[in-house]
Design an enzyme around this catalytic site. Structure first.
Site, short mmCIF file in Angstrom:
data_model
loop_
_atom_site.label_atom_id
_atom_site.label_comp_id
_atom_site.label_asym_id
_atom_site.label_seq_id
_atom_site.Cartn_x
_atom_site.Cartn_y
_atom_site.Cartn_z
N TYR A 14 17.47 82.59 -106.61
CA TYR A 14 16.54 81.65 -106.90
C TYR A 14 15.97 82.07 -108.39
O TYR A 14 15.77 81.29 -109.28
CB TYR A 14 15.48 81.39 -106.26
CG TYR A 14 14.61 80.22 -106.49
CD1 TYR A 14 14.76 79.07 -106.54
CD2 TYR A 14 13.33 80.83 -106.96
CE1 TYR A 14 13.88 78.07 -107.08
CE2 TYR A 14 12.31 79.98 -107.37
CZ TYR A 14 12.55 78.41 -107.48
OH TYR A 14 11.52 77.69 -107.71
N ASP A 38 5.50 71.51 -105.41
CA ASP A 38 5.14 72.25 -106.56
C ASP A 38 4.02 71.62 -107.36
O ASP A 38 4.62 70.91 -108.21
CB ASP A 38 6.47 72.80 -107.08
CG ASP A 38 6.17 73.93 -108.13
OD1 ASP A 38 4.86 74.16 -108.35
OD2 ASP A 38 7.06 74.44 -108.87
#
Lengths: 124, 124
Positions: A14, A38
């Site tokens: 990631y 987020d």
């Protein structure tokens, strides 16, 4: 439940994809119906199409990432990392703490990013 | 939603209480019906009585705590910290990442601790 080593590998993939990959590369690490929040407290994005769109906003920026700490527990991980983003006006750094859950194949089923605007630092 | 500064204060009070307070001191930072999942993946403890019991196991140990990083987002915080525990056989250190949510009064409504046994280090 995925092996801790498989979870760590996905976290490493990631951070690498965020730094050097395309939005599709990042989104490919997520499960099809994954959620992304987020920062924490914002409306979650659900599904890989929306997740790809989320990361496409970052795609044209030069970014470097560095893992500072990762803790794996059960099917989950929390990790502290640094993101340095180059902008025309200089560089910005932030060190969020992200929490992820994973499926059997160690694909990300949810991501929640803990940070606030005051955590962003301008550097030269 | 509690102010970020109130959340940071509770996190600081928590680490201080874990180091030098009684189990009741730590549990007093939690809301009455709070949940505690330590480590993530274990059965959560619910309610202040159970939470007090959880911390009473640590009460007689000499512990030092140090905050390494805290990120506040919405009504939540994630923080990385060090716990050093003195035992008859030496000291053990661990640096978990905890995630907490908070009520209006910045009392802890949930705590989830991300760590695994392999994160424990023996020191002298």
């Amino acid at each position: 439940m995925p092996e801790p080593s498989a979870i760590r590998d996905t976290v490493a993939s990631y951070l690498k994809a965020v730094a050097t990959g395309s939005a599709a590369d990042v989104a490919a690490l997520y499960a099809e119906d994954a959620t992304l929040e987020d920062p924490v407290g914002s409306d979650p994005v659900r599904g890989r199409a929306g997740i790809t769109e989320f990361y496409s906003a970052l795609e044209d920026m030069r970014q470097e990432t560095e893992l500072l700490a990762v803790r794996v527990a059960g099917d989950s991980a929390a990790f502290h990392f640094r993101v340095r983003t180059e902008t025309p006006d200089g560089a910005a750094e932030i060190e969020p703490i992200d929490v992820m859950t994973f499926d059997e194949a160690a694909r990300i089923t949810s991501m929640r990013a803990f940070w606030s605007p005051e955590d962003v630092r301008s550097t030269s």
